[in-house]
Design an enzyme around this catalytic site. Structure first.
Site, mmCIF file in Angstrom:
data_model
loop_
_atom_site.group_PDB
_atom_site.id
_atom_site.type_symbol
_atom_site.label_atom_id
_atom_site.label_comp_id
_atom_site.label_asym_id
_atom_site.label_seq_id
_atom_site.Cartn_x
_atom_site.Cartn_y
_atom_site.Cartn_z
ATOM 1 N N GLU A 39 0.727 -1.152 0.041
ATOM 2 C CA GLU A 39 0.069 0.123 0.125
ATOM 3 C C GLU A 39 0.927 1.168 -0.096
ATOM 4 O O GLU A 39 2.186 1.197 0.264
ATOM 5 C CB GLU A 39 -1.024 0.037 1.455
ATOM 6 N N HIS A 61 -9.170 9.568 2.587
ATOM 7 C CA HIS A 61 -8.591 8.317 1.376
ATOM 8 C C HIS A 61 -8.860 8.737 0.100
ATOM 9 O O HIS A 61 -9.914 9.324 0.028
ATOM 10 C CB HIS A 61 -9.359 7.012 1.810
ATOM 11 N N ARG A 86 -0.975 9.153 1.406
ATOM 12 C CA ARG A 86 -2.359 9.183 1.030
ATOM 13 C C ARG A 86 -2.531 10.749 1.167
ATOM 14 O O ARG A 86 -3.451 11.221 0.245
ATOM 15 C CB ARG A 86 -3.263 8.880 2.408
ATOM 16 N N HIS A 91 -11.236 9.565 6.203
ATOM 17 C CA HIS A 91 -11.529 8.210 6.485
ATOM 18 C C HIS A 91 -10.781 7.745 7.843
ATOM 19 O O HIS A 91 -11.086 6.867 8.567
ATOM 20 C CB HIS A 91 -10.081 7.716 5.508
ATOM 21 N N ARG A 144 -1.429 8.900 8.756
ATOM 22 C CA ARG A 144 -1.062 7.475 9.332
ATOM 23 C C ARG A 144 -0.798 6.653 8.252
ATOM 24 O O ARG A 144 -1.248 6.845 7.073
ATOM 25 C CB ARG A 144 -2.496 6.721 9.704
HETATM 26 C C1 SIN Z 1 -7.570 0.514 2.538
HETATM 27 O O1 SIN Z 1 -7.816 -0.625 2.186
HETATM 28 O O2 SIN Z 1 -7.283 1.381 1.798
HETATM 29 C C2 SIN Z 1 -7.649 1.205 3.881
HETATM 30 C C3 SIN Z 1 -6.594 0.684 4.685
HETATM 31 C C4 SIN Z 1 -6.413 1.755 5.770
HETATM 32 O O3 SIN Z 1 -7.181 2.455 6.054
HETATM 33 O O4 SIN Z 1 -5.182 1.714 6.533
#
Ligand code: SIN
Length: 503
Positions: free
Chosen positions: A113, A230, A276, A334, A369
Protein backbone atom coordinates in the site's frame (compact mmCIF):
# COMPACT_ATOMS: atom_id res chain seq x y z
CA UNK A 1 -31.94 4.15 38.07
CA UNK A 2 -30.50 0.67 38.61
CA UNK A 3 -26.85 0.15 39.41
CA UNK A 4 -24.58 -2.70 38.30
CA UNK A 5 -20.94 -3.38 39.10
CA UNK A 6 -18.28 -5.14 37.05
CA UNK A 7 -14.47 -5.25 36.92
CA UNK A 8 -13.90 -3.70 33.52
CA UNK A 9 -16.09 -1.63 31.21
CA UNK A 10 -15.02 -1.63 27.57
CA UNK A 11 -16.86 0.77 25.26
CA UNK A 12 -16.77 -0.26 21.60
CA UNK A 13 -16.71 -3.53 19.68
CA UNK A 14 -14.04 -2.95 17.03
CA UNK A 15 -10.62 -4.57 17.05
CA UNK A 16 -9.39 -2.43 19.98
CA UNK A 17 -12.38 -3.11 22.24
CA UNK A 18 -12.54 -6.82 21.49
CA UNK A 19 -8.78 -7.34 21.89
CA UNK A 20 -8.87 -5.47 25.21
CA UNK A 21 -11.77 -7.59 26.42
CA UNK A 22 -10.15 -10.88 25.39
CA UNK A 23 -6.84 -9.87 26.98
CA UNK A 24 -8.68 -8.99 30.21
CA UNK A 25 -10.99 -12.01 30.25
CA UNK A 26 -8.53 -14.08 32.30
CA UNK A 27 -8.41 -11.50 35.09
CA UNK A 28 -12.01 -10.52 35.81
CA UNK A 29 -15.48 -9.78 34.58
CA UNK A 30 -15.71 -7.61 31.45
CA UNK A 31 -18.73 -5.77 30.07
CA UNK A 32 -18.47 -4.60 26.46
CA UNK A 33 -20.95 -1.84 25.63
CA UNK A 34 -21.56 -1.03 22.00
CA UNK A 35 -24.19 1.34 20.70
CA UNK A 36 -25.35 -0.56 17.60
CA UNK A 37 -25.02 -4.14 16.36
CA UNK A 38 -21.83 -5.83 17.52
CA UNK A 39 -20.40 -5.84 13.97
CA UNK A 40 -20.96 -2.16 13.32
CA UNK A 41 -17.51 -0.63 13.44
CA UNK A 42 -14.81 0.75 11.20
CA UNK A 43 -12.71 -2.29 12.05
CA UNK A 44 -15.33 -4.53 10.49
CA UNK A 45 -15.26 -2.43 7.30
CA UNK A 46 -11.47 -2.40 6.95
CA UNK A 47 -10.48 -3.86 3.62
CA UNK A 48 -6.80 -3.58 2.72
CA UNK A 49 -5.33 -5.16 5.77
CA UNK A 50 -3.06 -5.00 8.73
CA UNK A 51 0.59 -4.03 8.44
CA UNK A 52 3.32 -5.97 10.25
CA UNK A 53 6.98 -6.70 9.53
CA UNK A 54 6.60 -10.43 8.90
CA UNK A 55 8.11 -10.65 5.39
CA UNK A 56 11.59 -11.98 4.53
CA UNK A 57 12.66 -8.60 3.13
CA UNK A 58 11.17 -6.64 6.04
CA UNK A 59 12.07 -5.66 9.59
CA UNK A 60 10.48 -3.62 12.40
CA UNK A 61 13.14 -0.95 11.72
CA UNK A 62 11.98 -0.61 8.12
CA UNK A 63 8.34 -0.51 9.25
CA UNK A 64 9.31 2.17 11.77
CA UNK A 65 11.08 4.26 9.12
CA UNK A 66 8.03 4.15 6.83
CA UNK A 67 5.69 5.08 9.71
CA UNK A 68 7.85 8.00 10.86
CA UNK A 69 8.39 9.38 7.35
CA UNK A 70 4.65 9.25 6.63
CA UNK A 71 3.83 10.93 9.97
CA UNK A 72 5.86 14.01 8.87
CA UNK A 73 7.82 14.66 12.04
CA UNK A 74 4.95 14.45 14.50
CA UNK A 75 5.05 10.79 15.55
CA UNK A 76 6.03 9.69 19.03
CA UNK A 77 9.06 7.55 18.25
CA UNK A 78 8.64 5.42 21.36
CA UNK A 79 5.03 4.56 20.44
CA UNK A 80 6.00 3.76 16.87
CA UNK A 81 8.77 1.53 18.12
CA UNK A 82 6.29 -0.30 20.36
CA UNK A 83 3.87 -0.71 17.43
CA UNK A 84 6.36 -2.16 14.98
CA UNK A 85 8.14 -4.37 17.52
CA UNK A 86 4.87 -5.89 18.74
CA UNK A 87 3.53 -6.23 15.17
CA UNK A 88 4.66 -9.80 14.33
CA UNK A 89 3.62 -11.22 17.74
CA UNK A 90 0.26 -9.52 17.43
CA UNK A 91 -0.32 -11.26 14.10
CA UNK A 92 0.46 -14.56 15.84
CA UNK A 93 -1.95 -13.68 18.66
CA UNK A 94 -4.76 -12.82 16.21
CA UNK A 95 -4.08 -16.08 14.36
CA UNK A 96 -4.23 -17.96 17.65
CA UNK A 97 -7.60 -16.31 18.32
CA UNK A 98 -8.87 -17.64 15.00
CA UNK A 99 -8.04 -15.16 12.22
CA UNK A 100 -7.05 -16.96 9.04
CA UNK A 101 -4.80 -14.55 7.18
CA UNK A 102 -4.41 -15.27 3.47
CA UNK A 103 -1.33 -17.30 2.65
CA UNK A 104 0.59 -18.06 -0.53
CA UNK A 105 2.73 -21.12 -1.33
CA UNK A 106 5.78 -19.57 0.30
CA UNK A 107 4.22 -18.12 3.46
CA UNK A 108 2.10 -15.04 4.20
CA UNK A 109 0.41 -13.41 1.24
CA UNK A 110 1.57 -9.80 1.58
CA UNK A 111 0.12 -6.82 -0.26
CA UNK A 112 1.57 -3.36 -0.85
CA UNK A 113 0.00 0.00 0.00
CA UNK A 114 0.97 3.66 -0.25
CA UNK A 115 4.18 4.87 1.42
CA UNK A 116 5.29 1.35 2.41
CA UNK A 117 8.76 0.54 1.08
CA UNK A 118 8.03 -3.22 0.95
CA UNK A 119 4.97 -5.49 0.75
CA UNK A 120 3.85 -5.99 4.36
CA UNK A 121 0.06 -5.94 4.38
CA UNK A 122 -1.61 -9.10 5.63
CA UNK A 123 -5.19 -9.62 4.53
CA UNK A 124 -8.15 -11.94 4.97
CA UNK A 125 -10.29 -13.25 2.09
CA UNK A 126 -8.58 -10.69 -0.14
CA UNK A 127 -10.31 -7.50 0.90
CA UNK A 128 -12.35 -8.43 3.99
CA UNK A 129 -9.56 -8.16 6.54
CA UNK A 130 -11.48 -6.23 9.19
CA UNK A 131 -14.51 -8.52 9.00
CA UNK A 132 -12.24 -11.56 9.09
CA UNK A 133 -10.42 -10.41 12.23
CA UNK A 134 -13.39 -9.00 14.15
CA UNK A 135 -15.66 -11.97 13.44
CA UNK A 136 -12.99 -14.30 14.91
CA UNK A 137 -12.59 -12.04 17.94
CA UNK A 138 -16.36 -11.88 18.44
CA UNK A 139 -16.58 -15.65 18.30
CA UNK A 140 -13.89 -15.91 21.00
CA UNK A 141 -15.62 -13.26 23.13
CA UNK A 142 -18.87 -15.21 23.06
CA UNK A 143 -17.05 -18.37 24.19
CA UNK A 144 -15.95 -16.66 27.42
CA UNK A 145 -18.51 -16.65 30.21
CA UNK A 146 -16.86 -13.72 32.04
CA UNK A 147 -17.15 -11.40 29.04
CA UNK A 148 -20.60 -10.02 28.29
CA UNK A 149 -21.28 -8.02 25.17
CA UNK A 150 -24.23 -5.59 25.22
CA UNK A 151 -25.26 -4.31 21.80
CA UNK A 152 -27.54 -1.29 21.31
CA UNK A 153 -26.27 0.19 24.56
CA UNK A 154 -25.51 3.89 24.53
CA UNK A 155 -23.02 5.36 26.99
CA UNK A 156 -24.26 8.83 27.87
CA UNK A 157 -21.69 10.03 30.38
CA UNK A 158 -18.53 8.92 32.10
CA UNK A 159 -18.76 9.14 35.87
CA UNK A 160 -15.70 11.01 37.08
CA UNK A 161 -15.28 12.15 40.68
CA UNK A 162 -12.11 13.75 42.04
CA UNK A 163 -10.19 12.90 38.87
CA UNK A 164 -11.07 9.19 39.00
CA UNK A 165 -13.35 7.42 36.55
CA UNK A 166 -15.81 5.20 38.39
CA UNK A 167 -18.02 4.02 35.56
CA UNK A 168 -20.66 5.15 33.11
CA UNK A 169 -24.28 6.18 32.83
CA UNK A 170 -25.81 4.24 29.99
CA UNK A 171 -29.07 3.50 28.22
CA UNK A 172 -29.53 -0.22 27.60
CA UNK A 173 -31.20 -1.92 24.62
CA UNK A 174 -34.63 -1.58 26.31
CA UNK A 175 -33.94 2.16 26.71
CA UNK A 176 -33.60 1.80 30.45
CA UNK A 177 -31.05 4.02 32.11
CA UNK A 178 -28.43 2.34 34.28
CA UNK A 179 -25.34 3.20 36.23
CA UNK A 180 -22.51 0.77 35.61
CA UNK A 181 -19.43 1.01 37.83
CA UNK A 182 -16.02 -0.60 37.33
CA UNK A 183 -13.78 -1.94 40.09
CA UNK A 184 -10.72 -1.67 37.83
CA UNK A 185 -11.30 0.76 34.99
CA UNK A 186 -13.18 2.05 31.96
CA UNK A 187 -11.68 1.64 28.49
CA UNK A 188 -12.81 3.83 25.60
CA UNK A 189 -12.45 2.03 22.27
CA UNK A 190 -15.19 3.89 20.44
CA UNK A 191 -13.38 4.48 17.14
CA UNK A 192 -13.28 7.70 15.13
CA UNK A 193 -15.50 10.45 13.85
CA UNK A 194 -15.77 10.14 10.06
CA UNK A 195 -19.51 10.81 10.23
CA UNK A 196 -18.76 14.38 11.27
CA UNK A 197 -17.91 14.97 7.58
CA UNK A 198 -20.29 14.74 4.65
CA UNK A 199 -18.19 12.32 2.59
CA UNK A 200 -16.72 9.46 4.55
CA UNK A 201 -15.82 5.82 4.29
CA UNK A 202 -16.63 5.42 8.00
CA UNK A 203 -19.50 3.48 9.48
CA UNK A 204 -22.65 5.33 10.55
CA UNK A 205 -21.70 4.75 14.20
CA UNK A 206 -18.60 6.97 14.00
CA UNK A 207 -20.12 10.11 15.48
CA UNK A 208 -17.15 11.01 17.68
CA UNK A 209 -18.82 9.77 20.88
CA UNK A 210 -15.57 8.80 22.60
CA UNK A 211 -13.98 12.21 21.99
CA UNK A 212 -17.04 14.01 23.32
CA UNK A 213 -17.48 11.76 26.37
CA UNK A 214 -13.80 12.17 27.25
CA UNK A 215 -13.85 15.92 26.66
CA UNK A 216 -16.92 16.42 28.84
CA UNK A 217 -15.24 14.38 31.57
CA UNK A 218 -12.09 16.53 31.45
CA UNK A 219 -9.74 14.31 29.44
CA UNK A 220 -7.16 15.87 27.14
CA UNK A 221 -7.51 15.58 23.37
CA UNK A 222 -4.51 16.16 21.11
CA UNK A 223 -3.68 16.66 17.40
CA UNK A 224 -7.37 16.76 16.44
CA UNK A 225 -6.67 18.81 13.30
CA UNK A 226 -5.13 15.81 11.56
CA UNK A 227 -7.75 14.12 9.43
CA UNK A 228 -6.89 11.55 6.81
CA UNK A 229 -8.80 11.69 3.54
CA UNK A 230 -8.66 8.40 1.66
CA UNK A 231 -7.99 9.07 -2.04
CA UNK A 232 -10.21 6.41 -3.53
CA UNK A 233 -13.78 6.15 -2.35
CA UNK A 234 -16.15 4.98 -5.09
CA UNK A 235 -17.60 8.18 -6.55
CA UNK A 236 -21.22 7.20 -6.00
CA UNK A 237 -23.15 9.38 -3.54
CA UNK A 238 -23.88 7.23 -0.51
CA UNK A 239 -23.26 7.22 3.23
CA UNK A 240 -20.87 5.66 4.02
CA UNK A 241 -18.96 5.89 0.76
CA UNK A 242 -17.68 2.54 -0.46
CA UNK A 243 -13.89 2.23 -0.26
CA UNK A 244 -11.72 1.05 -3.12
CA UNK A 245 -8.80 -0.23 -1.09
CA UNK A 246 -5.34 1.19 -1.57
CA UNK A 247 -4.27 -2.43 -1.98
CA UNK A 248 -5.78 -2.21 -5.49
CA UNK A 249 -3.13 0.39 -6.35
CA UNK A 250 -0.65 -1.88 -4.58
CA UNK A 251 -1.49 -4.53 -7.20
CA UNK A 252 -0.68 -2.10 -10.02
CA UNK A 253 -3.86 -0.04 -10.56
CA UNK A 254 -3.25 3.66 -11.20
CA UNK A 255 -5.16 6.94 -11.21
CA UNK A 256 -6.05 8.74 -14.41
CA UNK A 257 -7.98 11.91 -15.12
CA UNK A 258 -10.61 12.30 -17.83
CA UNK A 259 -7.88 13.40 -20.25
CA UNK A 260 -6.33 9.98 -19.76
CA UNK A 261 -3.30 11.45 -17.94
CA UNK A 262 -1.52 9.41 -15.25
CA UNK A 263 -1.40 12.63 -13.28
CA UNK A 264 0.29 11.33 -10.09
CA UNK A 265 3.59 11.48 -12.03
CA UNK A 266 3.34 15.26 -11.73
CA UNK A 267 2.89 15.26 -7.95
CA UNK A 268 5.20 12.71 -6.29
CA UNK A 269 8.09 10.36 -7.07
CA UNK A 270 6.17 7.42 -5.62
CA UNK A 271 3.26 8.30 -7.94
CA UNK A 272 0.13 6.28 -7.06
CA UNK A 273 1.76 4.83 -3.96
CA UNK A 274 2.67 8.20 -2.47
CA UNK A 275 1.37 8.93 1.07
CA UNK A 276 -2.41 9.26 1.24
CA UNK A 277 -2.46 12.98 2.02
CA UNK A 278 -0.39 13.68 -1.10
CA UNK A 279 -2.60 11.53 -3.35
CA UNK A 280 -5.84 13.03 -1.95
CA UNK A 281 -4.59 16.60 -2.42
CA UNK A 282 -3.41 15.81 -5.94
CA UNK A 283 -6.87 14.49 -6.80
CA UNK A 284 -8.41 17.58 -5.21
CA UNK A 285 -6.17 19.82 -7.34
CA UNK A 286 -7.16 17.97 -10.49
CA UNK A 287 -10.84 18.19 -9.55
CA UNK A 288 -10.53 21.95 -8.96
CA UNK A 289 -9.41 22.16 -12.58
CA UNK A 290 -12.60 20.44 -13.63
CA UNK A 291 -11.20 16.97 -14.08
CA UNK A 292 -12.96 13.73 -13.12
CA UNK A 293 -10.79 11.02 -11.62
CA UNK A 294 -10.73 7.28 -12.22
CA UNK A 295 -8.85 4.25 -11.04
CA UNK A 296 -7.59 2.09 -13.86
CA UNK A 297 -7.42 -1.44 -12.46
CA UNK A 298 -7.85 -3.19 -15.79
CA UNK A 299 -4.24 -4.45 -15.62
CA UNK A 300 -5.23 -6.70 -12.71
CA UNK A 301 -7.58 -8.31 -15.20
CA UNK A 302 -9.17 -11.67 -14.53
CA UNK A 303 -7.57 -12.07 -11.11
CA UNK A 304 -9.52 -9.03 -9.77
CA UNK A 305 -12.61 -10.97 -8.56
CA UNK A 306 -10.46 -13.42 -6.61
CA UNK A 307 -8.02 -10.89 -5.14
CA UNK A 308 -10.71 -8.28 -4.31
CA UNK A 309 -14.03 -10.16 -4.10
CA UNK A 310 -15.91 -7.59 -2.03
CA UNK A 311 -14.83 -4.63 -4.17
CA UNK A 312 -15.61 -6.59 -7.31
CA UNK A 313 -19.14 -7.42 -6.16
CA UNK A 314 -19.83 -3.84 -5.11
CA UNK A 315 -18.55 -2.32 -8.35
CA UNK A 316 -20.57 -4.79 -10.41
CA UNK A 317 -23.67 -3.79 -8.44
CA UNK A 318 -23.10 -0.26 -9.75
CA UNK A 319 -22.56 -1.50 -13.32
CA UNK A 320 -18.77 -1.12 -13.21
CA UNK A 321 -16.65 -4.12 -14.18
CA UNK A 322 -13.14 -3.40 -12.78
CA UNK A 323 -11.66 -5.89 -15.25
CA UNK A 324 -12.64 -3.71 -18.18
CA UNK A 325 -14.03 -0.38 -16.90
CA UNK A 326 -12.42 2.61 -15.21
CA UNK A 327 -13.64 3.04 -11.60
CA UNK A 328 -14.76 6.61 -10.75
CA UNK A 329 -13.17 7.67 -7.44
CA UNK A 330 -13.08 10.64 -5.09
CA UNK A 331 -11.38 11.38 -1.74
CA UNK A 332 -13.42 10.91 1.45
CA UNK A 333 -12.78 11.32 5.17
CA UNK A 334 -11.28 8.10 6.49
CA UNK A 335 -9.41 8.45 9.79
CA UNK A 336 -8.42 10.87 12.54
CA UNK A 337 -4.80 10.80 13.64
CA UNK A 338 -5.46 12.76 16.83
CA UNK A 339 -7.57 11.68 19.76
CA UNK A 340 -7.61 11.25 23.51
CA UNK A 341 -4.07 11.78 24.70
CA UNK A 342 -2.66 8.59 26.20
CA UNK A 343 0.67 7.20 27.28
CA UNK A 344 2.04 3.94 25.93
CA UNK A 345 -0.26 1.99 28.25
CA UNK A 346 -3.39 3.80 27.11
CA UNK A 347 -3.68 5.87 30.31
CA UNK A 348 -5.44 9.22 29.97
CA UNK A 349 -5.06 12.15 32.37
CA UNK A 350 -8.09 10.81 34.28
CA UNK A 351 -7.30 8.00 36.66
CA UNK A 352 -8.80 4.64 35.62
CA UNK A 353 -9.92 5.98 32.25
CA UNK A 354 -8.05 4.32 29.38
CA UNK A 355 -8.33 4.64 25.61
CA UNK A 356 -7.11 2.61 22.64
CA UNK A 357 -7.70 2.31 18.92
CA UNK A 358 -8.70 5.26 16.74
CA UNK A 359 -10.21 7.25 19.63
CA UNK A 360 -6.80 7.36 21.33
CA UNK A 361 -3.74 9.32 20.34
CA UNK A 362 -0.60 7.44 21.33
CA UNK A 363 1.33 9.44 18.74
CA UNK A 364 1.93 6.49 16.40
CA UNK A 365 0.41 8.21 13.40
CA UNK A 366 1.78 11.74 13.76
CA UNK A 367 0.32 14.00 11.10
CA UNK A 368 -0.59 11.21 8.69
CA UNK A 369 -1.19 7.52 9.26
CA UNK A 370 0.67 4.90 7.28
CA UNK A 371 -1.83 2.67 5.47
CA UNK A 372 -2.95 -0.42 7.41
CA UNK A 373 -1.31 0.69 10.65
CA UNK A 374 -4.69 1.31 12.30
CA UNK A 375 -5.84 -2.28 12.84
CA UNK A 376 -2.37 -3.02 14.14
CA UNK A 377 -2.49 -0.04 16.50
CA UNK A 378 -5.87 -1.18 17.82
CA UNK A 379 -4.64 -4.69 18.59
CA UNK A 380 -1.19 -3.72 19.94
CA UNK A 381 -2.25 -0.97 22.34
CA UNK A 382 -5.32 -2.91 23.50
CA UNK A 383 -2.97 -5.55 24.90
CA UNK A 384 -0.94 -2.87 26.68
CA UNK A 385 -4.09 -1.28 28.12
CA UNK A 386 -5.20 -4.69 29.39
CA UNK A 387 -1.86 -5.25 31.11
CA UNK A 388 -1.92 -1.90 32.88
CA UNK A 389 -5.61 -1.78 33.90
CA UNK A 390 -5.54 -5.34 35.25
CA UNK A 391 -2.58 -4.47 37.48
CA UNK A 392 -4.61 -1.82 39.36
CA UNK A 393 -5.96 -2.52 42.84
CA UNK A 394 -9.74 -2.63 43.15
CA UNK A 395 -11.40 0.74 43.48
CA UNK A 396 -13.27 1.20 46.73
CA UNK A 397 -16.70 2.43 45.80
CA UNK A 398 -17.69 5.66 47.46
CA UNK A 399 -21.11 7.09 47.98
CA UNK A 400 -21.73 8.87 44.70
CA UNK A 401 -24.75 10.91 43.79
CA UNK A 402 -25.70 10.17 40.24
CA UNK A 403 -27.68 12.88 38.54
CA UNK A 404 -30.66 11.67 36.55
CA UNK A 405 -29.50 12.18 32.99
CA UNK A 406 -32.24 13.08 30.56
CA UNK A 407 -32.21 11.24 27.29
CA UNK A 408 -35.17 11.91 25.07
CA UNK A 409 -33.78 10.91 21.72
CA UNK A 410 -37.20 10.56 20.22
CA UNK A 411 -36.99 12.22 16.85
CA UNK A 412 -34.62 10.43 14.45
CA UNK A 413 -35.75 12.62 11.52
CA UNK A 414 -34.74 15.80 13.34
CA UNK A 415 -31.45 14.15 14.37
CA UNK A 416 -30.76 13.33 10.72
CA UNK A 417 -31.32 16.95 9.69
CA UNK A 418 -28.92 18.26 12.32
CA UNK A 419 -26.33 15.58 11.56
CA UNK A 420 -26.41 16.48 7.89
CA UNK A 421 -25.97 20.16 8.72
CA UNK A 422 -22.85 19.38 10.76
CA UNK A 423 -21.49 17.11 8.04
CA UNK A 424 -21.98 19.77 5.34
CA UNK A 425 -20.34 22.45 7.47
CA UNK A 426 -17.29 20.31 8.17
CA UNK A 427 -16.83 19.16 4.59
CA UNK A 428 -17.14 22.69 3.23
CA UNK A 429 -15.04 24.44 5.88
CA UNK A 430 -12.56 21.89 7.22
CA UNK A 431 -11.91 19.54 4.31
CA UNK A 432 -8.83 18.58 2.30
CA UNK A 433 -7.73 22.20 1.78
CA UNK A 434 -8.36 24.68 4.59
CA UNK A 435 -7.86 28.38 5.25
CA UNK A 436 -8.52 30.79 8.11
CA UNK A 437 -11.64 32.33 6.61
CA UNK A 438 -13.37 29.01 5.97
CA UNK A 439 -12.40 27.58 9.35
CA UNK A 440 -13.68 30.67 11.18
CA UNK A 441 -16.95 30.59 9.25
CA UNK A 442 -17.27 26.88 10.02
CA UNK A 443 -16.84 27.62 13.73
CA UNK A 444 -19.54 30.29 13.63
CA UNK A 445 -21.97 27.84 12.00
CA UNK A 446 -21.13 25.08 14.48
CA UNK A 447 -21.61 27.43 17.44
CA UNK A 448 -24.97 28.53 16.07
CA UNK A 449 -26.05 24.90 15.82
CA UNK A 450 -24.93 24.33 19.40
CA UNK A 451 -27.63 26.69 20.56
CA UNK A 452 -30.24 24.86 18.46
CA UNK A 453 -29.52 21.18 19.12
CA UNK A 454 -31.32 20.05 22.25
CA UNK A 455 -29.58 18.19 25.02
CA UNK A 456 -31.18 14.79 24.52
CA UNK A 457 -29.82 14.40 20.97
CA UNK A 458 -26.86 12.36 22.10
CA UNK A 459 -25.08 11.68 18.80
CA UNK A 460 -25.73 15.17 17.40
CA UNK A 461 -24.25 16.74 20.53
CA UNK A 462 -21.20 14.47 20.31
CA UNK A 463 -20.70 15.31 16.65
CA UNK A 464 -20.97 18.98 17.46
CA UNK A 465 -18.36 18.86 20.24
CA UNK A 466 -15.99 16.85 18.06
CA UNK A 467 -16.50 19.18 15.08
CA UNK A 468 -15.80 22.25 17.19
CA UNK A 469 -12.58 20.76 18.57
CA UNK A 470 -11.37 19.80 15.07
CA UNK A 471 -12.10 23.30 13.75
CA UNK A 472 -10.39 25.03 16.68
CA UNK A 473 -7.34 22.79 16.34
CA UNK A 474 -7.17 23.34 12.57
CA UNK A 475 -7.35 27.09 13.09
CA UNK A 476 -4.55 27.03 15.65
CA UNK A 477 -2.04 25.18 13.45
CA UNK A 478 -0.72 27.79 11.05
CA UNK A 479 1.26 25.47 8.78
CA UNK A 480 0.63 22.48 6.54
CA UNK A 481 1.66 19.00 7.58
CA UNK A 482 0.31 15.56 6.67
CA UNK A 483 -3.48 15.46 6.80
CA UNK A 484 -3.75 19.15 7.74
CA UNK A 485 -3.30 21.44 4.72
CA UNK A 486 -3.72 25.23 5.00
CA UNK A 487 -3.62 27.06 1.67
CA UNK A 488 -2.89 30.26 3.62
CA UNK A 489 0.10 28.54 5.30
CA UNK A 490 1.22 25.99 2.67
CA UNK A 491 4.70 25.35 4.14
CA UNK A 492 5.64 22.77 6.75
CA UNK A 493 7.36 24.79 9.44
CA UNK A 494 10.16 23.49 11.67
CA UNK A 495 8.85 25.36 14.68
CA UNK A 496 5.60 23.38 14.49
CA UNK A 497 7.33 19.98 14.37
CA UNK A 498 7.46 19.74 18.15
CA UNK A 499 4.03 21.24 18.75
CA UNK A 500 0.96 19.25 19.66
CA UNK A 501 -2.28 21.12 20.09
CA UNK A 502 -3.88 19.90 23.32
CA UNK A 503 -7.52 20.67 24.15
C1 SIN B 1 -7.49 0.55 2.47
O1 SIN B 1 -7.76 -0.63 2.33
O2 SIN B 1 -7.14 1.28 1.55
C2 SIN B 1 -7.62 1.15 3.83
C3 SIN B 1 -6.60 0.65 4.73
C4 SIN B 1 -6.33 1.65 5.80
O3 SIN B 1 -7.11 2.54 6.04
O4 SIN B 1 -5.25 1.58 6.39
Amino acid sequence: MSMVQTDYIVIGSGIAGLTTALSLGRTGHVMILTKAKQEESNSWRAQGGIAAAVGEDDSPILHQEDTLRTGVGLCNVESVNMLVQMGPNTIDKLSEWGTRFDRSDDGWSLGREGSHSVSRILHVTGDSTGAGITSSLLEKVHEQSNIQLHPHTVVQELIVRNGICHGVIMMDAERKQQVLTARKGVILATGGCGQVFRYTTNDLVTTGDGFALAHRAGAKLVDMEFIQFHPTALAVEQNPMFLISEAVRGEGAFLVNDLGEKFMKRYHDWEDLAPRDVVSRSIYTEMQQGRSIYLDATGIGDSFPERFPKIFRHCMKHGIDPRTDLIPVTPATHFIMGGIQTDLDGRTNIERLFACGEVACTGVHGANRLASNSLLEGAVFAQRVADSVSALPDLLMQEINFPEYVHDYTDPEQAKIWKNEIREIMWDHCGIVRNRERLETGLVHIRQLRDKIERGFFECRNMLITAQIILESALAREESRGGHYREDFPETKDKWAEKHHVI
